[in-house]
Design an enzyme around this catalytic site. Structure first.
Site, PDB file in Angstrom:
ATOM      1  CG  ASP A 104       1.837  46.037 163.104  1.00 48.58           C
ATOM      2  OD1 ASP A 104       1.091  46.999 162.933  1.00 48.58           O
ATOM      3  OD2 ASP A 104       2.936  46.111 163.695  1.00 48.58           O
TER       4      ASP A 104
ATOM      5  CG  HIS B 209       5.564  46.633 161.098  1.00 55.09           C
ATOM      6  ND1 HIS B 209       6.455  47.104 160.160  1.00 55.09           N
ATOM      7  CD2 HIS B 209       4.703  47.659 161.330  1.00 55.09           C
ATOM      8  CE1 HIS B 209       6.141  48.340 159.849  1.00 55.09           C
ATOM      9  NE2 HIS B 209       5.099  48.711 160.541  1.00 55.09           N
TER      10      HIS B 209
ATOM     11  CD  GLU C 191      -0.067  48.772 166.367  1.00 52.36           C
ATOM     12  OE1 GLU C 191      -0.163  48.997 165.161  1.00 52.36           O
ATOM     13  OE2 GLU C 191       1.029  48.465 166.910  1.00 52.36           O
TER      14      GLU C 191
ATOM     15  CG  ASP D  18       8.104  52.345 170.158  1.00 54.30           C
ATOM     16  OD1 ASP D  18       7.037  51.869 169.717  1.00 54.30           O
ATOM     17  OD2 ASP D  18       8.953  52.918 169.443  1.00 54.30           O
TER      18      ASP D  18
ATOM     19  CD  GLU E 143      -1.204  49.055 161.475  1.00 58.52           C
ATOM     20  OE1 GLU E 143      -0.526  49.299 162.488  1.00 58.52           O
ATOM     21  OE2 GLU E 143      -0.862  49.392 160.315  1.00 58.52           O
TER      22      GLU E 143
ATOM     23  CG  HIS F 274       4.038  51.146 168.208  1.00 58.26           C
ATOM     24  ND1 HIS F 274       5.262  51.381 167.633  1.00 58.26           N
ATOM     25  CD2 HIS F 274       3.167  50.989 167.174  1.00 58.26           C
ATOM     26  CE1 HIS F 274       5.144  51.390 166.329  1.00 58.26           C
ATOM     27  NE2 HIS F 274       3.879  51.155 166.012  1.00 58.26           N
ATOM     28  NE  ARG F 275       5.743  48.439 164.720  1.00 55.37           N
ATOM     29  CZ  ARG F 275       6.679  48.817 163.859  1.00 55.37           C
ATOM     30  NH1 ARG F 275       7.774  48.084 163.742  1.00 55.37           N
ATOM     31  NH2 ARG F 275       6.525  49.890 163.107  1.00 55.37           N
TER      32      ARG F 275
ATOM     33  CE  LYS G 244       1.580  47.494 159.579  1.00 45.73           C
ATOM     34  NZ  LYS G 244       1.490  48.925 159.294  1.00 45.73           N
TER      35      LYS G 244
HETATM   36  O1  G3P Z   1      -1.232  51.543 164.568  1.00 49.90           O
HETATM   37  C1  G3P Z   1      -0.279  52.553 164.819  1.00 49.90           C
HETATM   38  C2  G3P Z   1       1.026  52.278 164.116  1.00 49.90           C
HETATM   39  O2  G3P Z   1       1.409  50.962 164.412  1.00 49.90           O
HETATM   40  C3  G3P Z   1       0.928  52.454 162.624  1.00 49.90           C
HETATM   41  O3  G3P Z   1       2.140  52.316 161.966  1.00 49.90           O
HETATM   42  O4  G3P Z   1       3.890  51.163 160.708  1.00 49.90           O
HETATM   43  O5  G3P Z   1       3.940  51.087 163.196  1.00 49.90           O
HETATM   44  O6  G3P Z   1       2.233  49.798 161.933  1.00 49.90           O
HETATM   45  P1  G3P Z   1       3.088  51.032 161.953  1.00 49.90           P
HETATM   46 MG    MG Z   2       1.067  49.046 163.576  1.00 52.72          MG
END
Ligand code: G3P
Ligand code: MG
Length: 228
Positions: free
Chosen positions: A35, A47, A33, A218, A99, A6-7, A101
């Protein structure tokens, strides 16, 4: 179960930086992933809508010049990367979930992916997602052969029907709302289920037992056996 950093691996390194992406791979994530926002003619990996939480800068991201964004410290001396730099960093070692954004991301992301496919990137190792479903559909119209996954933060009245109607590959739902009914409904519709953000070992085990197809985490090391 697919392990999606995640990120990058934001439990270990500043989120959405090349360092974080590298850390995710090191810790066993098979996907990362990031953003993405379109700012000043560039696709930047970031993000928030504002700069203060994770950089040395101030103000709205969308109002800045690319050179100002690049001058900032995004943590541990890292710069805000571009999406192209993330592709170079990953260098075919993992899948990339982009993703979308901000607004106006669909067309430039489609263009970038088109170039990467020409350079030999495997299209099955790209997944584009968004909470902004119209923007995601705009992307799909340009790139019908790239998988999309709409993001949601709750359970819609008709479960995963909306994602099936979008021709999605997957549906990305938050940990707070996921339940077995939603997973079953998605699978009946031939949709994969990816859940965010799953960090605690008990939640990871619970998601595995529920039969979800992947988790955003994470802490990729907590998921042990990776999956593709
Ligand atoms: O793509 C999964 C997750 O990243 C979505 O929420 O706010 O962390 O971008 P956020
Ligand atoms: Mg995200």
């Amino acid at each position: 179960m697919r392990v999606i950093g995640h990120r990058g691996a934001m439990g270990h390194a500043p989120e959405n930086t090349l360092l974080s992406v590298e850390k995710a791979l090191e810790l066993g994530a098979s996907w990362v992933e990031v953003d993405v926002q379109a700012v000043d003619g560039h696709l930047v990996v970031f993000h928030d809508i504002r700069l203060e939480r994770v950089t040395s800068g101030r103000g709205y991201v969308a109002e800045q010049s690319f050179s100002y964004l690049r001058s900032l410290d995004a943590g541990a001396g890292q710069k805000i990367p571009t999406l192209g730099e993330v592709f170079e960093q990953v260098d075919h070692r993992a899948g990339i979930n982009i993703e979308l954004k901000g607004p106006n991301t669909a067309a430039p992301v489609a263009e970038l992916i088109g170039r990467r496919l020409e350079l030999g990137w495997d299209r099955e190792r790209i997944l584009v997602s968004s909470f902004n479903h119209p923007e995601l559909m705009a992307f799909k119209t340009i790139c019908p052969n790239i998988a999309i996954g709409p993001l949601i933060a709750g359970i819609p009245l008709e479960y995963a029907a909306f994602a099936q109607a979008m021709g999605a590959f997957s549906v990305h739902i938050c940990l707070d709302f996921i339940d077995s009914e939603f997973v079953k409904d998605s699978h009946r519709r031939n949709l994969k289920v990816f859940v965010y953000t799953v960090n605690h070992p008990e939640d990871i085990a619970r998601m595995r037992a529920m039969g979800v197809n992947g988790v955003f985490t994470d802490f990729p090391e907590n998921c042990a056996a990776g999956g593709s």
